[in-house]
Design an enzyme around this catalytic site. Structure first.
Site, short mmCIF file in Angstrom:
data_model
loop_
_atom_site.label_atom_id
_atom_site.label_comp_id
_atom_site.label_asym_id
_atom_site.label_seq_id
_atom_site.Cartn_x
_atom_site.Cartn_y
_atom_site.Cartn_z
N ASP A 67 11.50 -0.46 -3.73
CA ASP A 67 10.76 0.79 -3.81
C ASP A 67 10.90 1.64 -2.56
OD1 ASP A 67 9.31 -1.04 -2.26
OD2 ASP A 67 7.71 -1.26 -3.73
N ASN A 135 -4.08 -6.31 -5.61
CA ASN A 135 -4.49 -6.05 -6.99
C ASN A 135 -3.49 -6.62 -8.00
OD1 ASN A 135 -2.33 -4.34 -6.75
ND2 ASN A 135 -3.48 -2.44 -6.96
N HIS A 137 -0.16 -6.10 -7.84
CA HIS A 137 1.06 -5.32 -8.03
C HIS A 137 2.28 -6.05 -7.49
CE1 HIS A 137 0.47 -2.90 -4.02
NE2 HIS A 137 1.38 -3.83 -3.83
#
Ligand code: F6R
Length: 252
Positions: A67, A135, A137
């Site tokens: 990313d 969370n 991800h």
């Protein structure tokens, strides 16, 4: 899933670097999927040490990062491109032309995502290194009722922006979007290496690895992959150890 829990962080780093180096040595044209964040820093350091000691060359390696933030100019210290240079690429012999990250400054972000997927289709990832968000991800695939398979522009959750604000001067400077490989792209890797540290991740580790497979915890989809190696420090693994003490294997 093959889960290993380490007493010392440096043992985790060396073990992960050994697995990566083994992949590099086994293949003619190895393709590595790489991650940023605080977790891989020690792993990259150990890879650099192995390169400096002459144990491995990265000349034939191609890398694809998971990313990149949208909107941070090239050279900005918080771009993932900068991070990769700083922590790994400039210290090893990998040719710059073989290192790829999504371009978060592309004028057409959608075609940048397609370009990245086209490249990944031609060069499938042999080993994908992943960290885990609080969370659940992976990459910037945030919990949601739907997930996207391929590379896409992802809005960042406020909790993720807050977690990453420690690297910026102010929360307002943290980008609101990133380009990320999708969960489908990640699951195409032949081997996945998930590394997680810290007590603050113990609950999400348990949920991701032993809870229901759900888009609300993107890392839980890793349970569907045939070849995932999970490396945890004692703190991140403590809720798993509580259920199954045999998981703990100390590397002295
Ligand atoms: C980084 C990435 C993220 C991180 C995750 C954990 O390229 O895609 O999913 O792996 O946010 O970050 P750290 O390691 O900083 O806790």
């Amino acid at each position: 899933m093959n889960i290993k829990i380490f007493e010392k962080q440096t043992d985790l780093d060396h073990y992960a670097a050994d697995l990566i180096v083994e992949t590099v040595k086994q293949k003619d044209r190895p393709v590595l999927g790489l991650a940023t964040g605080s977790t891989p820093i020690g792993i990259y350091k150990s890879m650099v040490e192995k390169y400096r000691s002459g144990e491995v060359s990265f000349r034939s390696v191609t890398t694809y990062n998971l990313d990149e933030y949208v909107g941070l100019p090239s050279g900005h210290e918080q771009t993932y491109a900068y991070y990769m240079q700083d922590n790994l690429f400039q210290h090893i012999d990998i040719p710059a032309a073989q290192t790829f990250l999504p371009n978060g400054m592309a004028s057409d972000l959608q075609s940048e995502c397609r370009r990245y997927d086209d490249m990944l289709a031609k060069q499938p990832v042999d080993l994908q290194l992943l960290g885990l968000g609080h969370n659940g991800h992976i990459g910037f695939n945030e919990p949601s009722d739907v997930l996207t398979s391929g590379t896409h522009v992802a809005p960042l959750k406020e909790s993720t922006r807050l977690a990453n604000a420690r690297f910026f001067n102010h929360l307002e400077e943290v980008p609101k979007q990133a380009i990320t490989m999708g969960v489908g792209s990640i699951l195409k890797a032949k081997t996945i290496l998930l590394a997680v540290r810290g007590a603050d991740k113990a609950a999400i580790v348990r949920e991701a690895l032993t809870g229901p497979i759900t888009t609300e915890c993107p890392a839980s989809l890793l349970q569907t992959h045939a070849n995932v190696i999970v490396l945890l420090d004692q703190d991140a693994g403590k809720e798993l150890i509580a259920n199954d003490p045999t998981l703990f294997m100390a590397h002295q």
